[in-house]
Motif scaffolding. Sequence first.
Motif, mmCIF file in Angstrom:
data_model
loop_
_atom_site.group_PDB
_atom_site.id
_atom_site.type_symbol
_atom_site.label_atom_id
_atom_site.label_comp_id
_atom_site.label_asym_id
_atom_site.label_seq_id
_atom_site.Cartn_x
_atom_site.Cartn_y
_atom_site.Cartn_z
ATOM 1 N N LYS A 13 4.965 5.626 -10.650
ATOM 2 C CA LYS A 13 4.094 4.544 -10.160
ATOM 3 C C LYS A 13 4.371 3.237 -10.892
ATOM 4 O O LYS A 13 4.373 2.169 -10.290
ATOM 5 C CB LYS A 13 2.629 4.906 -10.394
ATOM 6 N N GLU A 68 -4.941 2.010 -10.209
ATOM 7 C CA GLU A 68 -4.952 2.231 -8.760
ATOM 8 C C GLU A 68 -5.353 3.659 -8.429
ATOM 9 O O GLU A 68 -5.184 4.552 -9.248
ATOM 10 C CB GLU A 68 -3.592 1.895 -8.135
ATOM 11 N N SER A 70 -5.135 6.214 -4.789
ATOM 12 C CA SER A 70 -4.745 6.271 -3.378
ATOM 13 C C SER A 70 -5.134 7.604 -2.778
ATOM 14 O O SER A 70 -5.293 8.591 -3.493
ATOM 15 C CB SER A 70 -3.221 6.141 -3.216
ATOM 16 N N ASP A 152 3.863 12.587 2.814
ATOM 17 C CA ASP A 152 4.868 11.792 3.545
ATOM 18 C C ASP A 152 5.501 12.522 4.740
ATOM 19 O O ASP A 152 5.701 11.900 5.787
ATOM 20 C CB ASP A 152 5.981 11.321 2.597
ATOM 21 N N LYS A 172 9.689 2.344 3.968
ATOM 22 C CA LYS A 172 8.304 2.776 3.720
ATOM 23 C C LYS A 172 7.462 1.604 3.207
ATOM 24 O O LYS A 172 6.307 1.429 3.608
ATOM 25 C CB LYS A 172 8.284 3.954 2.723
ATOM 26 N N HIS A 177 0.514 1.518 2.353
ATOM 27 C CA HIS A 177 -0.755 1.138 1.746
ATOM 28 C C HIS A 177 -0.557 0.593 0.334
ATOM 29 O O HIS A 177 -1.132 -0.397 -0.050
ATOM 30 C CB HIS A 177 -1.655 2.376 1.717
ATOM 31 N N ARG A 178 0.297 1.277 -0.472
ATOM 32 C CA ARG A 178 0.445 0.881 -1.866
ATOM 33 C C ARG A 178 1.137 -0.479 -1.961
ATOM 34 O O ARG A 178 0.711 -1.344 -2.715
ATOM 35 C CB ARG A 178 1.237 1.952 -2.637
#
Length: 199
Positions: A13, A68, A70, A152, A172, A177-178
């Motif tokens: 990340k 974060e 998700s 995914d 992607k 979203h990220r």
Amino acid sequence: MPVLIFATHNPHKLQEVQSVLPASIRLLSLQDVGYKENIPEPYDTLEENSRVKALTIYEALQRDCFAEDSGLEVPALNGAPGARSARFAGDHASDAENLALLLSRMEGISRREARFRTVITLIWQGKLHQVEGICEGTIATAPRGKGGFGYDPVFIPEGSQQTFAEMSLDEKNQFSHRAKAIRAFCDLVYRLTAESDSR
Ligand code: IMP
């Protein structure tokens, strides 16, 4: 130059966020600042988990930081797996086990829309700010593709025929979203920096 601590122990990340952030924002990892404790994610919403992760680091270090959280939200499953996306099939479940459980819960369900959502919490000069990124899409009936992680292989974003796992990371990132949350986060950091420079 703003210096921000990213409240994650996940090097993947850190790299992903670093690749989207401009060089004018300096990122420090928890390793950089010598923080080794676990960060709790005890809540049922992405907003609360993201907030508590950022607050944990802020309270320990008293420095500007962000976190974060998700998850995948499926309306036909009342929003599940949501904040429990990583632990859907159990506390130590693998991506494959979580994905298999999702497909089995969706068996025979024709309403297949879903969305990925990321919530980022920034604590800047002691004040808390949140931004989000959303990617709408549908759940495929069977996994396709070898890339990515998590859900995914079964997530098809709106505007594409491919699952996330069939895309390159660049492709992607055009939907994800990220990536959207990180862009909103950059805008927020720029705005806050400009505001404090003009004071
Ligand atoms: P995190 O909060 O980013 O660690 O995400 C929690 C969980 O949501 C992950 O372990 C995945 O199961 C799922 N997830 C989040 N983002 C993605 C994504 O981009 N692709 C697939 N699964 C994801």
